[in-house]
Write an enzyme that holds these catalytic residues in place. Structure first.
Site, PDB file in Angstrom:
ATOM      1  CD  GLU A 100      32.352  32.818  37.263  1.00 54.50           C
ATOM      2  OE1 GLU A 100      33.585  32.765  37.152  1.00 54.50           O
ATOM      3  OE2 GLU A 100      31.749  33.876  37.499  1.00 54.50           O
ATOM      4  CE1 TYR A 159      34.550  32.211  40.189  1.00 53.52           C
ATOM      5  CE2 TYR A 159      36.444  30.745  40.308  1.00 53.52           C
ATOM      6  CZ  TYR A 159      35.559  31.497  39.571  1.00 53.52           C
ATOM      7  OH  TYR A 159      35.665  31.525  38.207  1.00 53.52           O
TER       8      TYR A 159
END
Lengths: 288, 379
Positions: free
Chosen positions: B189, B101
């Site tokens: 993101e 991530y």
């Protein structure tokens, strides 16, 4: 005494020749605020009511000794206005403007911290010390002088609470709107610290809302640093997650920023939280 | 403003972040063409602005163009959390060795952009934050310095990334930060950022939220707004300068100011009702604005009563009362209404409303109680 503004405040209005700037300059003068100068680049030499207009903040400060500025400049030009005020040595900047991009505010905050300039707002109603100075857009006549400090992220909700306090005979030392944006110049903690040190403030009313964790940090500060009693109100118990409720900063994100968390944080440190705005005067009466 | 995955990834690519080959399709024909052109197994991904697409069956694999078409047929038109899928992203499928991530958000408490990385990629990062916060590594970015290389390296070391990928990771982290800054995002993101079996780093999924207040300087991004994905009433409200959020209660609320609007909603709940909406009419009270607000509130058929709560500060109560009267004349609502006006010229305002067919109240508590009683047929 009082905090932030008083009868000695020498106010400069940035964006004084705009519709909002001119209207509120007249309102502030009527309230008795010492508005000593205005700035609109390119309009130096003009007058608004009894107030001389300058091209730059530096000129205005040199000519008039202004120490506080209020910003009514549109969002895309407001960061520049704040930087200019800080560079000219203004100690306190109150920014009314709504809609400033958040990345601009991150830089503004970092810059002002280095300069030692205090910022209130943006997206706020301003600051009033009843009977002394109004630096903002709030209706002055609903306020009366007294021992209650008020600090809030909201505009009309603050007026609602002040109105209830005034009707109950509880005057205000100073009422501060810190603004509804995610990144603001002064937090609840910053203002609570000023009220704690102000001899004319006996109680503080804190009006919070969903979004962020500023209320939680205020609760920690109250427990650790404050001797004066605080009563709180939190708006947004019925707000759904993920939706922005009018204010750019009023949003429950990733499960944090809920009213329930904030209320629990205050109750945990013994701060009474009112369930309706007009319960606030009752809670203060119970403290005295 | 939230962007679709394909829009976010295209922006990332402009800043040097590697993304899979692929394109967006609105028809089965287009899906087949893209899959044929790629000539590899593909993944078909629903493009809707809600989370949980995978669990809803909106992400499917296909080995060849014929299968891609069959899978896309299952996804196009599908309903995911109330939104109809009208386009899919057709991306080459990656052979995944590791999922990471990587994201940038604005930390409101620190007043800094914060870049976060985690070895737990491909899952909901909020879950990771809640259950295993030690698996998330963060660096705070100075807004004047930007993301420094050492900070990106700190993230890579912090998540235990193989040193062989360090250089690529730093380049991607800096690209993502540049995309965040250059687009005035409040969130950017990559989840997951994958290491492929061939040892390449690739942004497999992307998400961006753009600051609405900054769209004035990004006309290109403003055009990416997907109106089909937004509540039509929230769109109409925006055109009139109103802030409106539809909820599922029965008491319509019209209030000036966001904080007061939330407090008004909360009071309807306190007295046993539930708010049908959040609505801030802002400053001023021109009849056309009040009428627009009233039409939007009443477009919700669950509304059984309307509560006006106006604090007259600079805007005077008599002006507001005239606005309400003109709006009632135009909209002719069929549900009971309660008005509470307080502040500047409140007596004049109340006198004006006395002749109209609505209930009045002096305090917010009284107004909320009356609205609840009316909505429940008790008055």
């Amino acid at each position: 005494m009082s905090i932030l503004v008083d009868k000695d405040t020498r106010l400069l209005v940035q964006g004084i020749t705009g519709r909002e700037g001119e209207f509120h300059t007249r309102q502030m003068l009527e309230y008795g605020t010492q508005v000593v100068a205005g700035v609109t680049p390119g309009k130096g030499g003009e007058w608004v009511a009894s107030v001389p207009v300058f091209d730059t903040v530096h000129e205005a400060v040199t000519a008039t000794g202004a120490n506080t500025s209020i910003v009514y400049v549109p969002a895309r030009f407001a960061p520049d206005a704040i930087y200019e005020a800080a560079d000219a040595g203004i100690e306190l900047v109150v920014c009314i403007t709504e809609g400033i991009p958040v990345l601009d505010m991150l830089r503004v905050r970092a810059y002002l911290a280095a300069k030692g300039t205090r910022l209130i707002g943006p997206n706020c109603p301003g600051v009033i010390t009843p009977g002394e100075a109004k630096v903002g857009i709030m209706p002055g006549h609903i306020h009366i002088p007294g021992p209650v400090g008020v600090v809030s992220r909201s505009g009309t909700l603050t007026y609602e609470v002040v109105h209830a306090l005034t009707r109950a005979g509880l005057g205000q030392s100073t009422a501060v709107g810190i603004g509804g944006d995610p990144i603001i110049g002064s937090s609840f903690v910053d203002i609570l610290a000023l009220f704690e040190d102000d001899p004319l403030t006996d109680y503080v009313v804190l009006i919070g809302e969903i979004g962020g964790t500023d209320e939680e940090r205020a609760a920690e500060f109250i427990a650790a640093e404050m001797s004066k009693p605080v009563v709180a109100f939190i708006a947004g118990r019925t707000a759904p997650p993920g939706k922005r409720m009018g204010h750019a900063g009023a949003i429950i994100e990733g499960g944090t920023g809920t009213a329930a968390e904030k209320i629990a944080a205050f109750e945990k440190v013994g701060v009474r939280v009112a369930s309706r705005p007009d319960e606030i005067p009752e809670l203060i009466r119970e403290l005295s | 403003m939230r962007l679709h995955e394909y829009q976010s990834k295209r922006i990332f690519a402009e800043y040097g972040v590697p993304i899979p080959q692929g394109d967006v399709a609105r028809s089965l024909e287009e899906v087949r063409q893209i899959a044929t052109r790629l000539g590899k197994p593909v993944v078909i991904k629903a493009q809707v602005l809600v989370g949980g697409r995978g669990k809803a069956g909106g992400i499917l694999l296909a080995r060849d163009p014929a299968e891609a078409e069959a899978m896309a047929e299952r996804i196009l038109g599908m309903d995911i959390k109330g939104l109809t899928v009208s386009k899919v992203l057709v991306d080459e499928a990656a052979d995944i060795a590791q999922e990471i991530y990587l994201g940038v958000v604005i930390d409101r408490a620190a007043c800094r952009p914060v870049m976060m990385a985690s070895s737990e990629g491909g899952v909901d990062i909020e879950e990771v934050a809640r259950l295993t916060p030690e698996r998330i590594v963060k660096v705070a970015v100075d807004p004047f310095l930007g993301l420094r290389e050492y900070q990106a390296r700190d993230l890579a070391f912090g998540i235990g990334l193989d040193r062989a990928y360090l250089r690529d990771f730093v380049r991607i982290a800096q690209g993502l930060y540049a995309a965040f800054l250059g687009s005035d995002a409040t969130l950017a993101e990559i989840n997951p950022l994958v290491v492929t079996a061939e040892g390449e780093l690739l942004a497999l999924d992307g998400k961006m939220i753009i600051d609405d207040n900054a769209l004035f300087r990004h006309p290109d991004l403003a055009e990416l707004r997907d109106l089909a994905e937004e509540d039509p009433y929230e769109q109409e409200a925006r055109l009139f300068g109103l802030s409106y959020v539809r909820l599922d209660g029965e008491i319509g609320c019209m209030v000036n100011g966001a904080g007061l609007a939330m407090a008004t909603m909360d009071l309807t709940k306190l007295y046993g009702g539930a708010p049908a909406n959040f609505l801030d009419i802002g400053g001023g009270a021109k009849a056309e604005k009040v009428a627009a607000a009233l039409r939007i509130i009443l477009s919700d058929k669950n509304v059984k009563a309307v509560l006006f709560n106006i604090f007259g500060g600079i805007t005077r109560c008599d002006e507001v009362a005239r606005g309400i009267l003109a709006a009632l004349e135009e909209v002719k609502p069929q549900v009971p209404m309660v008005a509470r006006l307080v502040g500047t010229n409140e007596e004049e305002g109340r006198a004006l409303l006395a002749g109209a067919k609505l209930f009045t109240a002096e305090t917010l508590a009284e107004a909320a109680q009356k609205a609840v009683a009316l909505a429940q047929g008790r008055m």
